[in-house]
Design a protein around this motif. Structure first.
Motif, PDB file in Angstrom:
ATOM      1  N   LYS A  22       5.784   1.900  13.939  1.00 18.41           N
ATOM      2  CA  LYS A  22       5.030   2.111  12.689  1.00 18.41           C
ATOM      3  C   LYS A  22       5.457   1.102  11.637  1.00 18.41           C
ATOM      4  O   LYS A  22       4.624   0.545  10.917  1.00 18.41           O
ATOM      5  CB  LYS A  22       5.270   3.528  12.177  1.00 18.41           C
ATOM      6  N   GLU A  77       2.855  -1.370   9.959  1.00 19.13           N
ATOM      7  CA  GLU A  77       2.585  -1.191   8.532  1.00 19.13           C
ATOM      8  C   GLU A  77       3.027  -2.414   7.724  1.00 19.13           C
ATOM      9  O   GLU A  77       2.311  -2.868   6.834  1.00 19.13           O
ATOM     10  CB  GLU A  77       3.317   0.058   8.012  1.00 19.13           C
ATOM     11  N   ILE A 113      -0.725  -3.869   8.019  1.00 18.87           N
ATOM     12  CA  ILE A 113      -1.476  -3.004   7.096  1.00 18.87           C
ATOM     13  C   ILE A 113      -1.153  -3.311   5.634  1.00 18.87           C
ATOM     14  O   ILE A 113      -2.043  -3.644   4.844  1.00 18.87           O
ATOM     15  CB  ILE A 113      -1.203  -1.519   7.402  1.00 18.87           C
ATOM     16  N   GLU A 114       0.133  -3.194   5.260  1.00 22.33           N
ATOM     17  CA  GLU A 114       0.502  -3.383   3.859  1.00 22.33           C
ATOM     18  C   GLU A 114       0.181  -4.785   3.329  1.00 22.33           C
ATOM     19  O   GLU A 114      -0.317  -4.931   2.213  1.00 22.33           O
ATOM     20  CB  GLU A 114       1.994  -3.061   3.653  1.00 22.33           C
ATOM     21  N   SER A 121      -2.181  -6.663   4.190  1.00 25.47           N
ATOM     22  CA  SER A 121      -3.599  -6.996   4.341  1.00 25.47           C
ATOM     23  C   SER A 121      -4.247  -7.228   2.981  1.00 25.47           C
ATOM     24  O   SER A 121      -3.872  -6.642   1.969  1.00 25.47           O
ATOM     25  CB  SER A 121      -4.336  -5.868   5.079  1.00 25.47           C
ATOM     26  N   ARG A 142      -9.469  -5.385   4.304  1.00 24.57           N
ATOM     27  CA  ARG A 142      -9.682  -3.936   4.280  1.00 24.57           C
ATOM     28  C   ARG A 142     -11.169  -3.599   4.174  1.00 24.57           C
ATOM     29  O   ARG A 142     -11.654  -2.673   4.827  1.00 24.57           O
ATOM     30  CB  ARG A 142      -8.917  -3.313   3.118  1.00 24.57           C
ATOM     31  N   GLU A 191      -6.701   2.915  -0.018  1.00 29.86           N
ATOM     32  CA  GLU A 191      -6.202   3.745   1.077  1.00 29.86           C
ATOM     33  C   GLU A 191      -7.256   3.924   2.169  1.00 29.86           C
ATOM     34  O   GLU A 191      -6.928   3.959   3.358  1.00 29.86           O
ATOM     35  CB  GLU A 191      -5.754   5.111   0.541  1.00 29.86           C
ATOM     36  N   LYS A 240      -7.205   0.771   4.193  1.00 29.70           N
ATOM     37  CA  LYS A 240      -6.042   0.705   5.081  1.00 29.70           C
ATOM     38  C   LYS A 240      -6.251   1.595   6.298  1.00 29.70           C
ATOM     39  O   LYS A 240      -5.900   1.217   7.424  1.00 29.70           O
ATOM     40  CB  LYS A 240      -4.783   1.146   4.333  1.00 29.70           C
ATOM     41  N   GLN A 241      -6.802   2.781   6.066  1.00 30.07           N
ATOM     42  CA  GLN A 241      -7.045   3.680   7.185  1.00 30.07           C
ATOM     43  C   GLN A 241      -8.046   3.081   8.166  1.00 30.07           C
ATOM     44  O   GLN A 241      -7.902   3.214   9.384  1.00 30.07           O
ATOM     45  CB  GLN A 241      -7.547   5.041   6.657  1.00 30.07           C
ATOM     46  N   LEU A 281      -8.521  -0.086   8.596  1.00 35.51           N
ATOM     47  CA  LEU A 281      -7.816  -1.178   9.265  1.00 35.51           C
ATOM     48  C   LEU A 281      -6.970  -0.637  10.412  1.00 35.51           C
ATOM     49  O   LEU A 281      -6.912  -1.239  11.504  1.00 35.51           O
ATOM     50  CB  LEU A 281      -6.942  -1.903   8.243  1.00 35.51           C
ATOM     51  N   ARG A 282      -6.311   0.489  10.167  1.00 33.50           N
ATOM     52  CA  ARG A 282      -5.533   1.105  11.242  1.00 33.50           C
ATOM     53  C   ARG A 282      -6.429   1.500  12.406  1.00 33.50           C
ATOM     54  O   ARG A 282      -6.060   1.337  13.580  1.00 33.50           O
ATOM     55  CB  ARG A 282      -4.802   2.342  10.713  1.00 33.50           C
TER      56      ARG A 282
END
Length: 771
Positions: free
Chosen positions: A100, A104, A108-109, A111, A116, A543, A546-547, A549-550
């Motif tokens: 993770k 992340e 993710i962070e 990005s 996004r 957020e 980001k979700q 993107l995940r």
């Protein structure tokens, strides 16, 4: 050292553990494909899947590294077990948290807002393709076989493939609304039966509520209708109280007369003796020279009388009160005057004349007084005395002289007692009310009964957490704001203003589903068309981006890694088994040969699926999938592109097996409690690390996105629990925005448990329990 020279028990243990490991890993792999392949999963489902996968892969990596433990560490059973546990305790946290952290912190962070936003669009297109609401030219995608392993694998990876093409958004810009509208509409219509079933359940629930409400209204109306009957009942109490009071009054009169009679019997003779003694004093000391002795005699008798009469209990009474008064006639006065004049030779007559001349009575008397020993006389005089009368008034509240029922009925004391009696019954009468005011009495009864009906109604409403007025029609009941609020909570996003629970399927489609399709389309497009700044850290859609993107990046990575671990572990099993059963060789293979033996199977696993396993989506060089894979080469590197291609070919072979394992063993399903526990540890692991200035700013934004949650419910003694967090619930507690598993229970009520999405700010949820 090689496995050939390690203890037999150690090699057997690793063979068994590796075989067992394949079960949960294959289940994770299948769940990942099934969940993501059907569209973007919910945050809860994705978290459960992610934590389960990371936990299992931590064990898998530990098993792979266990092969490389030196022989000295596993020479004995005890030492070998301790070494393996130590390795697991070291490797598992690194893999669990490291996966993770790596994703992340590296993907993710960091990005960008553009990434996004584009990931959000890629996820939307993937979901649209998953329900067949869009067509991709030359893409051999059979929606009729949506749940086939090949289709699910392709769809699970499709978001990542779309994300690889940076020009895709520009190419589809003009069709964006059409694509999103088609996706939302198809999704809604696809779930129509489910939505309508839930809606029908809402109708059933409301019918039950309205039946209880209607029964309450009927009871309320029945209470009001009984006002006349209740008034008659209360008036009967008026008559009963008056008659009962009159009987008590008469009994009190008799008791009072008995008291007077008893006093007459006791004190009458003593009073008679007093007057007799006074007369004796006058007779005995009648000479003027004996005046002082006469007076002393009077005083002695007066003192004895005072002492005696005070014992009667009504205070001091003058002795003359007891004398009998008689009228003296004129003839009697004249005859007496003549007789005395004759006897005195006219002297008495002369003295009379002189007395009259000087203003005296001349010896003429109007009254004459005497005493008696008759008890009836003394009884009457006791009854007539004011103090004895006051004693009766103090005991009864009434004078002793009321002669009949009508006078008793009209007496003010009777009115006061009636008002006090009914006040104790909750019937308030005016302070000046009297028994002749029948209409005022009826109005007071009507007010009391109406107040009781309203209080009972409001009590029943409070139990149900409502404050509806009675006698609403079925339609008015449904449209009442409080009922609408409950419907809105029940239906969530599908709620429309003034919705009714008795609409048929056509009305439901026209008035609920279609407006929601338009609303969701507009909301989706507003997000996709918003400026990139809203997807940046601190932005409205950060957020969400980001979700998304995940959901497009993690599935290809997790699927490929999981599949590779499975294949690698599986490939080593035959070799491990052969090494256990084959005869011992005098000559051990060289290190190079040994390494070659271990590398052959992984190499074959990486090559054979792509070379020899048929796949519908990659067989045509000009297919869109190959186009997207080329884009992956351009945007990232050939290794990542090959990993996706390899997954497309290899995954469909393993997917059905993982589903079968879960169907029989339910490992993934039963992991849920452990998932919640690990989620808490996961949060703690990254929540308190030292933060840079940029991270502090990001954390401040996350704090601003928290919510203060208050849950209200109808039973006062209800127990409220939030099942997916550790802290106990308290009103106004601060939480992160997101979904929460809320349970409300109370004795005598059905337990309520449902997931609720809680937004930022102060939020209040009203949850009513049913009996």
């Amino acid at each position: 050292m090689t496995d050939l020279i390690k203890p037999f028990w150690w090699r057997c243990l690793l063979l068994v553990l590796a075989t067992l490991y394949l079960l949960p890993e294959a289940i994770f792999n299948a769940q990942l494909v099934s969940l993501v392949g059907l569209g973007t999963p919910s945050a809860e489902d994705l978290e459960h899947l992610e934590i389960y996968g990371r936990a299992v892969s931590g064990v898998g990596v530990a098993l792979l590294l266990a092969d490389f433990l030196p022989k000295a560490m596993v020479a004995k059973v005890g030492r070998g077990i301790i070494s393996f546990i130590a390795l697991l305790c070291l490797v598992w946290p690194v893999v669990f948290f490291g996966q993770k952290y790596a994703i992340e912190k590296t993907l993710i962070e960091p990005s960008t807002a553009e990434q996004r936003q584009f990931a959000t669009y890629s996820a939307a297109l993937r979901d649209a393709l998953a329900i067949n609401s869009i067509k991709v030219n030359d893409l051999d995608y059979n929606p009729e076989q949506l749940h086939s392993s090949e289709n699910l694998t392709f769809l699970a990876l499709f978001g990542g493939l779309l994300y690889s093409d940076a020009a895709l958004s520009d190419n589809l810009e003009q069709d964006k609304r059409k694509i999103i509208a088609a996706f939302v509409q198809k999704k809604a219509y696809q779930d129509f039966d489910k939505h309508y079933k839930n809606y029908s359940q809402l109708y059933d629930e409301l019918v039950v509520k309205y039946k209880a409400y209607a029964d309450g209204s009927k009871k309320y109306n029945s209470t009001l209708a009984s006002i006349g009957e209740r008034e008659q009942g209360y008036w009967q109490q008026v008559e009963q109280e008056i008659n009962s009071g009159w009987n008590k009054y008469q009994q009190a009169q008799k008791a009072h007369i008995a008291k007077a009679s008893a006093r007459a019997q006791k004190y009458g003779p003593k009073i008679y003796d007093y007057h007799h003694s006074i007369a004796k004093c006058r007779e005995r000391y009648d000479k003027s020279s004996e005046k002082d002795r006469r007076n002393r005699c009077y005083e002695r008798e007066a003192a004895d009388y005072r002492s005696t009469i005070l014992k009667a209990g009504i205070g001091y009474i003058e002795p003359d009160y007891w004398l009998i008064e008689e009228d003296v006639s004129v003839a009697e006065n004249a005859a007496g005057t003549i007789l005395m004049g004759v006897l005195t030779g006219g002297v008495y007559t002369a003295l009379q004349a002189a007395s009259l001349a000087t203003g005296g009575d001349g010896g003429f008397k109007d009254k004459r007084y005497k005493y008696t020993d008759d008890p009836d006389h003394y009884q009457l005089r006791f009854l007539q005395h004011p103090n004895f009368h006051k004693m009766f008034v103090s005991e009864t509240g009434y004078p002793f002289t009321i002669e009949n029922l009508m006078a008793f009925r009209a007496h003010e004391t009777t009115q006061k007692k009636l008002r006090a009696h009914f006040a104790s019954k909750g019937l308030e009468l005016d302070s000046n009310w009297n028994v002749d005011q029948r209409q005022a009495f009826a109005n007071a009864v009507a007010t009391k009964v109406t107040s009781e009906a309203n209080a009972q109604w409001q009590s029943e409403m409070r139990k149900r957490g409502m404050s509806l007025e009675p006698n609403l029609s079925w339609v008015a009941f449904q449209l009442h704001p409080q009922i609408q609020a409950k419907i809105a909570d029940r239906m969530g996003d599908l709620y429309v203003k003034n919705i009714r629970a008795d609409w048929n399927k056509k009305n439901f489609k026209d008035k609920v589903l279609d407006p929601n399709i338009a609303k969701r389309t507009d909301k989706y497009l507003a997000m996709l068309n918003s400026s990139e700044g809203k997807f940046a850290d601190g932005g409205e859609y950060a957020e969400y981006g980001k979700q998304a993107l995940r959901s497009v990046i993690i599935p290809p990575i997790s699927m490929s890694l999981s599949l590779f671990l499975i294949c690698l572990t599986f490939s080593k099993l035959p070799l491990k088994l052969w090494q256990l059963i084959k005869p011992k060789q005098e000559k051990q293979p060289t290190t190079a040969v040994s390494v070659l033996q271990k590398l052959i199977m992984p190499a074959l696993i990486l090559i054979v699926p792509v070379m020899f396993v048929h796949n519908t989506f990659t067989e045509d060089d000009q297919s869109p999938v190959n186009y997207f894979l080329d884009k992956v080469d351009e945007s990232s590197n050939p290794v990542f592109s090959y990993a996706i291609r390899w997954t497309l070919h290899a995954q469909p072979l393993l997917h059905p097996l993982g589903l079968k394992f879960e169907e029989k063993l339910h490992i993934y399903e039963n992991f849920s409690p452990m998932s919640h526990a690990l989620a808490k540890v996961d949060i703690l692991r990254h929540g308190d690390a030292s933060l840079s200035a940029e991270q502090q700013q990001r954390r401040q934004y996350l704090v601003e996105q928290k919510t203060k949650l208050t849950i209200t419910t109808n039973p006062a003694n209800a127990t409220i629990r939030i099942m997916n967090i550790g802290p106990k619930y308290r009103p106004g507690m601060t939480l992160k925005t997101g979904a929460y598993d809320i349970q409300v229970s109370a004795p005598g009520y059905k337990t309520y448990r449902r997931w609720h999405q809680v937004d930022a700010g102060e939020q209040t949820l009203t949850i009513d329990l049913s009996n």
